[in-house]
Design a protein around this motif. Structure first.
Motif, short mmCIF file in Angstrom:
data_model
loop_
_atom_site.label_atom_id
_atom_site.label_comp_id
_atom_site.label_asym_id
_atom_site.label_seq_id
_atom_site.Cartn_x
_atom_site.Cartn_y
_atom_site.Cartn_z
N ALA A 164 -2.06 2.86 -53.29
CA ALA A 164 -2.68 4.00 -52.60
C ALA A 164 -4.13 4.18 -53.04
O ALA A 164 -5.01 4.43 -52.21
CB ALA A 164 -1.87 5.27 -52.84
N LYS A 165 -4.38 4.06 -54.35
CA LYS A 165 -5.76 4.21 -54.86
C LYS A 165 -6.66 3.11 -54.30
O LYS A 165 -7.81 3.35 -53.95
CB LYS A 165 -5.78 4.16 -56.38
N ALA A 166 -6.14 1.89 -54.23
CA ALA A 166 -6.92 0.77 -53.71
C ALA A 166 -7.23 0.96 -52.23
O ALA A 166 -8.35 0.71 -51.78
CB ALA A 166 -6.19 -0.55 -53.94
N TYR A 176 -10.03 -3.96 -56.72
CA TYR A 176 -9.93 -2.61 -57.27
C TYR A 176 -9.30 -2.72 -58.65
O TYR A 176 -8.24 -3.31 -58.81
CB TYR A 176 -9.08 -1.71 -56.36
N ALA A 177 -9.97 -2.19 -59.65
CA ALA A 177 -9.49 -2.24 -61.03
C ALA A 177 -9.35 -0.82 -61.56
O ALA A 177 -10.28 -0.02 -61.47
CB ALA A 177 -10.48 -3.02 -61.90
N ASP A 178 -8.18 -0.53 -62.11
CA ASP A 178 -7.93 0.79 -62.69
C ASP A 178 -6.55 0.77 -63.33
O ASP A 178 -5.85 -0.24 -63.29
CB ASP A 178 -7.97 1.87 -61.58
N LYS A 179 -6.18 1.88 -63.91
CA LYS A 179 -4.81 2.06 -64.36
C LYS A 179 -4.06 2.64 -63.16
O LYS A 179 -4.07 3.85 -62.95
CB LYS A 179 -4.74 2.99 -65.57
N GLY A 212 -20.31 -3.74 -58.43
CA GLY A 212 -19.60 -2.47 -58.59
C GLY A 212 -20.05 -1.47 -57.55
O GLY A 212 -21.25 -1.28 -57.35
N LEU A 213 -19.10 -0.83 -56.91
CA LEU A 213 -19.40 0.10 -55.81
C LEU A 213 -19.23 1.57 -56.19
O LEU A 213 -19.53 2.45 -55.39
CB LEU A 213 -18.50 -0.22 -54.61
N ALA A 272 -9.91 3.51 -51.82
CA ALA A 272 -11.22 2.92 -52.15
C ALA A 272 -11.72 2.04 -51.01
O ALA A 272 -12.91 2.07 -50.68
CB ALA A 272 -11.12 2.11 -53.44
N LEU A 273 -10.83 1.29 -50.40
CA LEU A 273 -11.21 0.43 -49.26
C LEU A 273 -11.76 1.29 -48.13
O LEU A 273 -12.80 0.96 -47.54
CB LEU A 273 -10.00 -0.39 -48.81
#
Length: 163
Positions: free
Chosen positions: A2-4, A159-162, A99-100, A7-8
Protein backbone atom coordinates in the motif's frame (compact mmCIF):
# COMPACT_ATOMS: atom_id res chain seq x y z
CA UNK A 1 2.44 -2.78 -0.94
CA UNK A 2 0.00 0.00 0.00
CA UNK A 3 2.83 2.43 0.85
CA UNK A 4 4.58 1.65 -2.44
CA UNK A 5 1.39 2.16 -4.46
CA UNK A 6 0.74 5.46 -2.69
CA UNK A 7 4.30 6.57 -3.56
CA UNK A 8 3.78 5.53 -7.20
CA UNK A 9 0.64 7.68 -7.37
CA UNK A 10 2.23 10.59 -5.49
CA UNK A 11 5.18 10.81 -7.91
CA UNK A 12 3.04 10.69 -11.05
CA UNK A 13 5.00 11.45 -14.23
CA UNK A 14 8.36 11.19 -12.41
CA UNK A 15 7.93 7.40 -12.83
CA UNK A 16 7.27 6.86 -16.55
CA UNK A 17 7.53 3.04 -16.54
CA UNK A 18 5.00 1.45 -14.20
CA UNK A 19 4.98 -2.16 -15.36
CA UNK A 20 7.36 -3.32 -12.62
CA UNK A 21 8.02 -1.93 -9.14
CA UNK A 22 10.80 -2.83 -6.71
CA UNK A 23 10.02 -2.86 -2.98
CA UNK A 24 12.77 -3.20 -0.35
CA UNK A 25 11.10 -4.14 2.94
CA UNK A 26 13.65 -3.18 5.56
CA UNK A 27 11.37 -4.29 8.42
CA UNK A 28 12.65 -7.81 7.67
CA UNK A 29 16.06 -9.15 8.76
CA UNK A 30 18.79 -9.08 6.10
CA UNK A 31 19.09 -12.89 6.07
CA UNK A 32 15.57 -13.18 4.65
CA UNK A 33 14.74 -12.27 1.04
CA UNK A 34 13.11 -8.84 1.25
CA UNK A 35 13.55 -7.16 -2.15
CA UNK A 36 10.38 -7.73 -4.14
CA UNK A 37 10.20 -7.18 -7.90
CA UNK A 38 6.49 -6.91 -8.57
CA UNK A 39 5.03 -7.31 -12.07
CA UNK A 40 2.13 -4.87 -11.92
CA UNK A 41 0.06 -6.60 -14.63
CA UNK A 42 0.21 -10.17 -13.36
CA UNK A 43 0.99 -9.56 -9.69
CA UNK A 44 3.83 -12.09 -9.91
CA UNK A 45 6.64 -11.30 -7.52
CA UNK A 46 10.30 -12.27 -7.48
CA UNK A 47 11.83 -11.90 -4.02
CA UNK A 48 15.58 -11.56 -3.52
CA UNK A 49 18.15 -10.82 -0.85
CA UNK A 50 19.21 -7.17 -0.49
CA UNK A 51 21.60 -5.47 1.92
CA UNK A 52 21.15 -2.33 3.95
CA UNK A 53 23.74 0.26 4.93
CA UNK A 54 26.35 0.02 7.69
CA UNK A 55 25.10 3.24 9.21
CA UNK A 56 21.59 1.80 9.41
CA UNK A 57 22.79 -1.16 11.48
CA UNK A 58 25.89 -0.07 13.45
CA UNK A 59 25.93 -3.19 15.65
CA UNK A 60 25.57 -5.47 12.59
CA UNK A 61 22.55 -7.24 14.03
CA UNK A 62 21.06 -7.91 10.60
CA UNK A 63 18.15 -5.54 11.31
CA UNK A 64 17.93 -2.02 9.96
CA UNK A 65 17.78 0.33 12.95
CA UNK A 66 17.60 3.76 11.30
CA UNK A 67 17.48 5.54 7.95
CA UNK A 68 19.53 8.57 6.97
CA UNK A 69 19.77 10.85 3.96
CA UNK A 70 22.99 12.49 5.15
CA UNK A 71 26.24 12.35 3.14
CA UNK A 72 28.78 10.11 4.86
CA UNK A 73 26.18 8.33 7.04
CA UNK A 74 26.65 5.01 5.20
CA UNK A 75 22.96 4.44 5.97
CA UNK A 76 20.07 3.36 3.78
CA UNK A 77 17.45 5.98 2.96
CA UNK A 78 13.71 5.44 2.91
CA UNK A 79 11.33 6.56 0.19
CA UNK A 80 10.69 6.30 -3.53
CA UNK A 81 13.53 6.16 -6.05
CA UNK A 82 13.43 6.43 -9.84
CA UNK A 83 15.85 4.05 -11.51
CA UNK A 84 18.45 5.76 -13.66
CA UNK A 85 21.07 4.65 -16.14
CA UNK A 86 23.56 1.81 -15.86
CA UNK A 87 27.20 2.69 -15.41
CA UNK A 88 30.37 0.83 -14.49
CA UNK A 89 31.92 1.95 -11.20
CA UNK A 90 33.85 0.54 -8.26
CA UNK A 91 31.22 -2.19 -7.80
CA UNK A 92 31.05 -3.05 -11.52
CA UNK A 93 27.79 -2.65 -13.41
CA UNK A 94 25.39 -0.62 -11.32
CA UNK A 95 22.16 1.34 -11.76
CA UNK A 96 21.89 4.90 -10.51
CA UNK A 97 18.98 5.86 -8.26
CA UNK A 98 17.31 9.26 -8.04
CA UNK A 99 15.64 9.89 -4.67
CA UNK A 100 12.19 11.43 -5.08
CA UNK A 101 11.32 12.12 -1.43
CA UNK A 102 12.81 14.46 1.20
CA UNK A 103 14.01 11.30 3.01
CA UNK A 104 16.19 10.18 0.07
CA UNK A 105 16.68 13.28 -2.13
CA UNK A 106 20.48 13.09 -1.66
CA UNK A 107 20.71 9.59 -3.17
CA UNK A 108 22.30 10.70 -6.44
CA UNK A 109 24.92 12.84 -4.68
CA UNK A 110 25.60 10.07 -2.15
CA UNK A 111 26.00 7.57 -5.03
CA UNK A 112 23.25 5.33 -3.64
CA UNK A 113 22.81 2.75 -6.40
CA UNK A 114 21.82 -0.85 -7.11
CA UNK A 115 24.93 -3.03 -7.43
CA UNK A 116 26.07 -6.59 -6.91
CA UNK A 117 28.10 -7.60 -3.87
CA UNK A 118 29.92 -10.72 -2.70
CA UNK A 119 28.45 -10.24 0.79
CA UNK A 120 24.89 -10.77 -0.49
CA UNK A 121 24.28 -14.47 -1.07
CA UNK A 122 22.58 -17.51 0.45
CA UNK A 123 26.06 -18.79 1.41
CA UNK A 124 26.73 -15.67 3.49
CA UNK A 125 23.36 -16.12 5.22
CA UNK A 126 24.16 -19.80 5.95
CA UNK A 127 27.57 -18.87 7.37
CA UNK A 128 26.62 -15.74 9.34
CA UNK A 129 22.83 -15.70 9.66
CA UNK A 130 22.72 -12.28 7.97
CA UNK A 131 24.12 -10.37 5.02
CA UNK A 132 27.05 -8.00 4.95
CA UNK A 133 26.26 -4.30 4.82
CA UNK A 134 26.65 -1.72 2.07
CA UNK A 135 27.38 1.99 2.38
CA UNK A 136 23.68 2.72 1.91
CA UNK A 137 23.25 1.09 -1.51
CA UNK A 138 20.77 -1.59 -2.44
CA UNK A 139 23.30 -4.39 -2.96
CA UNK A 140 22.04 -7.67 -4.39
CA UNK A 141 23.69 -11.00 -5.11
CA UNK A 142 26.19 -10.87 -7.97
CA UNK A 143 24.40 -13.95 -9.36
CA UNK A 144 21.11 -11.99 -9.54
CA UNK A 145 22.48 -8.59 -10.53
CA UNK A 146 21.85 -8.83 -14.28
CA UNK A 147 18.24 -9.92 -13.69
CA UNK A 148 17.70 -6.95 -11.37
CA UNK A 149 19.38 -4.41 -13.65
CA UNK A 150 17.47 -5.64 -16.69
CA UNK A 151 14.05 -6.02 -15.12
CA UNK A 152 14.16 -2.69 -13.31
CA UNK A 153 15.37 -0.78 -16.35
CA UNK A 154 15.32 3.01 -16.46
CA UNK A 155 12.40 5.07 -15.20
CA UNK A 156 10.87 2.56 -12.80
CA UNK A 157 10.26 2.93 -9.08
CA UNK A 158 11.97 1.28 -6.15
CA UNK A 159 10.32 1.92 -2.81
CA UNK A 160 12.43 1.34 0.31
CA UNK A 161 11.07 1.51 3.84
CA UNK A 162 10.01 -0.58 6.78
CA UNK A 163 6.81 -1.85 5.18
Amino acid sequence: MAKAMAALQRHGDAIPNRDLVGIADFAIASGTPRFHLVDMASGRTTTLLVSHGKGSDPSHSGMLQRFSNIEGSEASSSGAYRTGDIYVGKHGRSRRLVGLDPTNCNALGRAIVVHGAWYVSPDIVRQHGKLGRSQGCLAVSTAELEQVLTRLGTGRMIYADKV
